[in-house]
Design a protein around this motif. Structure first.
Motif, PDB file in Angstrom:
ATOM      1  N   THR A  72     -11.318   3.226   5.769  1.00 23.04           N
ATOM      2  CA  THR A  72     -11.355   4.517   6.457  1.00 23.04           C
ATOM      3  C   THR A  72     -11.956   5.299   5.005  1.00 23.04           C
ATOM      4  OG1 THR A  72      -9.029   5.890   6.015  1.00 23.04           O
ATOM      5  CG2 THR A  72     -10.205   4.638   8.528  1.00 23.04           C
ATOM      6  N   SER A 104     -10.686  10.477   0.451  1.00 27.42           N
ATOM      7  CA  SER A 104      -9.635  10.331   1.150  1.00 27.42           C
ATOM      8  C   SER A 104      -9.927   8.829   1.224  1.00 27.42           C
ATOM      9  CB  SER A 104      -9.256  10.460   1.729  1.00 27.42           C
ATOM     10  OG  SER A 104      -8.050  10.105   2.562  1.00 27.42           O
ATOM     11  N   GLY A 158      -8.222   4.369   2.777  1.00 28.55           N
ATOM     12  CA  GLY A 158      -7.339   4.089   3.545  1.00 28.55           C
ATOM     13  C   GLY A 158      -7.665   2.507   4.057  1.00 28.55           C
ATOM     14  N   THR A 159      -6.680   1.723   3.863  1.00 27.21           N
ATOM     15  CA  THR A 159      -6.985   0.750   4.829  1.00 27.21           C
ATOM     16  C   THR A 159      -5.422   0.128   5.204  1.00 27.21           C
ATOM     17  OG1 THR A 159      -7.657  -1.896   4.450  1.00 27.21           O
ATOM     18  CG2 THR A 159      -5.958  -1.063   2.613  1.00 27.21           C
ATOM     19  N   LYS A 165      -0.443   0.371   6.619  1.00 30.38           N
ATOM     20  CA  LYS A 165      -1.464   1.389   5.902  1.00 30.38           C
ATOM     21  C   LYS A 165      -1.255   2.114   4.686  1.00 30.38           C
ATOM     22  CE  LYS A 165      -1.169   4.126   9.925  1.00 30.38           C
ATOM     23  NZ  LYS A 165      -1.820   5.022  10.913  1.00 30.38           N
ATOM     24  N   LEU A 166      -2.245   1.828   3.850  1.00 30.99           N
ATOM     25  CA  LEU A 166      -1.869   2.192   2.342  1.00 30.99           C
ATOM     26  C   LEU A 166      -3.460   3.228   2.560  1.00 30.99           C
ATOM     27  CD1 LEU A 166      -0.447   1.926  -0.445  1.00 30.99           C
ATOM     28  CD2 LEU A 166      -2.807   0.325  -0.595  1.00 30.99           C
ATOM     29  N   SER A 167      -3.314   4.146   1.936  1.00 32.20           N
ATOM     30  CA  SER A 167      -4.004   5.315   1.635  1.00 32.20           C
ATOM     31  C   SER A 167      -3.941   6.344   0.432  1.00 32.20           C
ATOM     32  CB  SER A 167      -4.142   6.474   2.805  1.00 32.20           C
ATOM     33  OG  SER A 167      -3.260   7.297   3.105  1.00 32.20           O
ATOM     34  N   ASP A 209      -5.772   9.717  -1.803  1.00 32.37           N
ATOM     35  CA  ASP A 209      -6.598  10.943  -1.795  1.00 32.37           C
ATOM     36  C   ASP A 209      -6.812  11.320  -3.451  1.00 32.37           C
ATOM     37  OD1 ASP A 209      -4.232  13.141  -1.555  1.00 32.37           O
ATOM     38  OD2 ASP A 209      -3.647  12.124  -0.163  1.00 32.37           O
ATOM     39  N   ARG A 221      -2.890  11.277  -4.979  1.00 33.96           N
ATOM     40  CA  ARG A 221      -1.731  10.761  -4.598  1.00 33.96           C
ATOM     41  C   ARG A 221      -2.034   9.256  -3.611  1.00 33.96           C
ATOM     42  NH1 ARG A 221      -1.663  16.637  -0.848  1.00 33.96           N
ATOM     43  NH2 ARG A 221      -3.284  15.894  -0.142  1.00 33.96           N
ATOM     44  N   LEU A 278       0.071   6.739  -0.144  1.00 31.31           N
ATOM     45  CA  LEU A 278       1.465   7.529   0.934  1.00 31.31           C
ATOM     46  C   LEU A 278       0.654   5.755   1.605  1.00 31.31           C
ATOM     47  CD1 LEU A 278       2.764   8.524   2.982  1.00 31.31           C
ATOM     48  CD2 LEU A 278      -0.053   8.761   4.086  1.00 31.31           C
TER      49      LEU A 278
END
Lengths: 155, 428
Positions: B362, B384, B386-387, B399-401, B403, B415, B417
């Motif tokens: 994403t 941002s 993500g994957t 999930k890892l993201s 930003d 940051r 997450l």
């Protein structure tokens, strides 16, 4: 005592009437849950693909169009039990709850298709949106517990 | 005191009554969803600059009992947070909240529903978290009603819960294919003072040619004035849908929620301002893949000058696996400080399992340009990425993201997450 006793008495009477009436009617009964995508073999997307737009339930009202995220309030207030066919309250609580520390777009960072509110640097934008239409803030931040995120700066 | 005793006795009786309700033979099911989140970012705190903050969150949802059919069930959902760095970014390193936890009984006829415990109530003028009892049922083919009573959760931080109470309900008249009219009422006491007393009417009319009319008004019985009117049409025409709408809020009646009034809204309630919002949304479902949206809002005030908002959005969804979209919004404020341009681009590419080890990717870019500087900056940039990947036949999703933001509050803010979602679904 009298002032508070009256609502209690009304409540008890209402409870009794509701319970009694509910045993006597045979109105349209909603199922507990909508069949799951596994049961259907596909992800249901548009209610009216399978249901009548205006049958026992006016399903056209619950079709999640592109602006649904911003405009679902009226449908939810009148048709909470229709929402509950597919969504548990925890889904609503992503945005609507007494105390949510993580904003929804941050908690669901990768769900960017859902167009959740406050995405990006909302700390700066909220200064403007709050001046232009503070009523839109009040719905979710209007009680003392939910306003805890505002108090840090707004006192 | 006597009132509290009455309420407590009433709730106890309700529990006993709930337990005595007839159980059907449906299988008992157990569903658990655990969301574990770990965030990483840097902040200046009282104990130093650029301190690493590493809060971990657990969101836990439990549903147990007769979940697929009518019957008795239990539902709970809440979150907890602990800051592993504990370097004074948060007031307390740990925090948490039970968002709901209730017993529910559903019966197969009349849509009878009884809930006891902490629950969220959305109906009519109610948008409240309540510790208490709610009962709803159809009274006849065309009439339904609901009532609730208990203590408001949102006020437990103001001088404790002594003297706090909430009760209300909604009666609705509905006629299949014609519409629905509801009347609702809510009374909230905070520390034995009236915090809020509202009455409301909500309406839905299903008109010919697929046209619908929805709306609601709420009246503040404490300040004796209409707090809100919100009405809208939904008009379909081929692949287009128009949604003209009107809203009006009187600040003194909308924000003047008595003893539970909080800043920054308390000060707004003391003025005589009134806002009316006129607007229209236009959705165009051009094809299965393409959707376009246009939006216009005009904010009209009793005292201040007006503002206008213009928005355009487009999404492309060529199949189950891909979503691309973009949107532009322009708020043309009466003052320079109320004017900004907002642009956003986003993309999600899913079902990558055949080509990559990862399941999805994403991306998101949000750029805002401010007409007047905020802390010396005239823009915000947010990016941002993500994957994620699923394991255990879909029961575990990781999930890892990350930003990045450059904005009036942060020169460079990075940051991270990590999120683990685990689902357990089992018959007992």
């Amino acid at each position: 005592m009298k002032k508070i006793f009256s609502p209690l008495a009304v409540l008890i009477i209402c409870l009794a009437v509701l319970a009694a009436c509910s045993t006597m009617n045979n109105s349209f009964q909603l199922p507990n849950n909508h069949p799951s995508p596994d049961d259907l073999g596909e992800q249901p997307k548009v209610c009216t693909n399978c249901h009548d737009a205006r049958g026992d339930i006016p399903f056209e009202r619950f079709v999640h169009g592109p602006t649904w995220g911003e405009n679902h309030r009226q449908a939810a207030y009148q048709g909470e039990r229709v929402c509950a066919l597919c969504h548990q309250t925890s889904f609503c609580n992503d945005c609507h709850a007494t105390r949510v520390e993580l904003k929804p777009s941050l908690r669901h960072q990768t769900d960017n298709v859902r167009r959740m509110p406050h995405r990006g640097d909302y700390l700066s934008r909220h200064r403007i949106d709050g001046r232009v239409d503070p009523t839109s803030c009040f719905r979710c931040h209007g009680n003392p517990k939910a306003a805890a995120t505002c108090v840090t700066c707004h006192g | 005191m006597k009132v509290r005793f009455c309420v407590a006795r009433g709730l106890l009786l309700a529990v006993l009554a709930l337990l005595a309700l007839p159980m059907n033979s449906a299988a008992v099911e157990l569903r658990v969803q655990s969301d574990t989140l770990l965030r990483v970012f840097e902040r200046d705190t009282t104990s130093g600059t650029d301190n690493l903050v590493t809060p971990g969150y657990e969101y836990l949802q439990v549903d147990m009992g007769s979940l697929s059919e009518a019957g008795l069930s239990f539902h709970a959902y809440g979150w907890g947070r602990y800051d592993f760095a504990d370097n004074d970014f948060y007031q307390d390193a740990d925090a948490g909240e039970l968002l709901y936890g209730y017993l529910e009984y559903k019966r197969e006829n009349a849509n009878l529903n009884i809930r006891l415990g902490r629950q969220y109530i959305f109906e009519g003028v109610a948008n409240e978290s309540v510790d208490g009892l709610r009962l709803s049922s159809d009274l006849s083919e065309n009439i339904s009603a609901s009532i609730y009573a208990g203590q408001p959760v949102g006020l437990d931080s103001t001088s404790g819960r002594s003297g706090d109470s909430i009760y209300g309900g909604r009666v609705a008249l509905h006629k299949m294919s014609l519409g629905e009219v509801g009347l609702s009422y809510k009374n909230i006491q905070n520390d034995s003072d009236t915090a809020e007393e509202m009455a409301g009417v909500d309406i839905a009319l299903y008109l010919p040619k697929g046209i619908n009319f929805f709306g609601n008004s709420s009246y503040n019985l404490d300040s004796n004035g209409f707090a809100e009117h919100s009405y809208e049409f939904s008009i379909p025409y081929e692949n287009f849908r128009f949604r003209p709408f009107f809203q009006m809020f009187n600040y003194a009646d909308y924000f003047a929620t008595g003893a539970n009034s909080v800043n920054p809204f308390r000060v707004l309630a003391t003025g005589d301002e009134e806002i009316s919002i006129y607007g229209i949304d236009l959705s165009w479902l051009k094809s299965e893949a393409w959707t376009f949206v246009g939006k216009f809002k005009y904010y009209d005030y009793d005292q201040a000058d007006g503002n206008q908002y213009y928005g355009l959005a487009a999404t492309w969804h060529p199949g189950e696996a891909t979503d691309l979209g973009g949107e532009v919004g322009y708020l043309n404020g009466d003052l320079s400080k109320n004017t900004y341009l907002l642009t956003r681009l986003f993309a999600t590419v899913d079902q990558l399992g055949d080509k990559l080890w990862l399941d999805f990717l994403t991306g998101d870019i949000v750029y805002a340009s401010y007409d007047q500087d905020i802390y010396g900056e005239d823009y915000s940039l947010f990016v941002s990425l993500g994957t994620g990947k699923t394991f255990l036949d879909g029961r575990l999703r990781v999930k890892l993201s990350g930003d990045y933001s450059q904005d009036p509050y942060f020169d460079d803010d990075l940051r991270g997450l990590l999120s683990l979602t685990y689902n357990y679904d089992h018959g007992l």
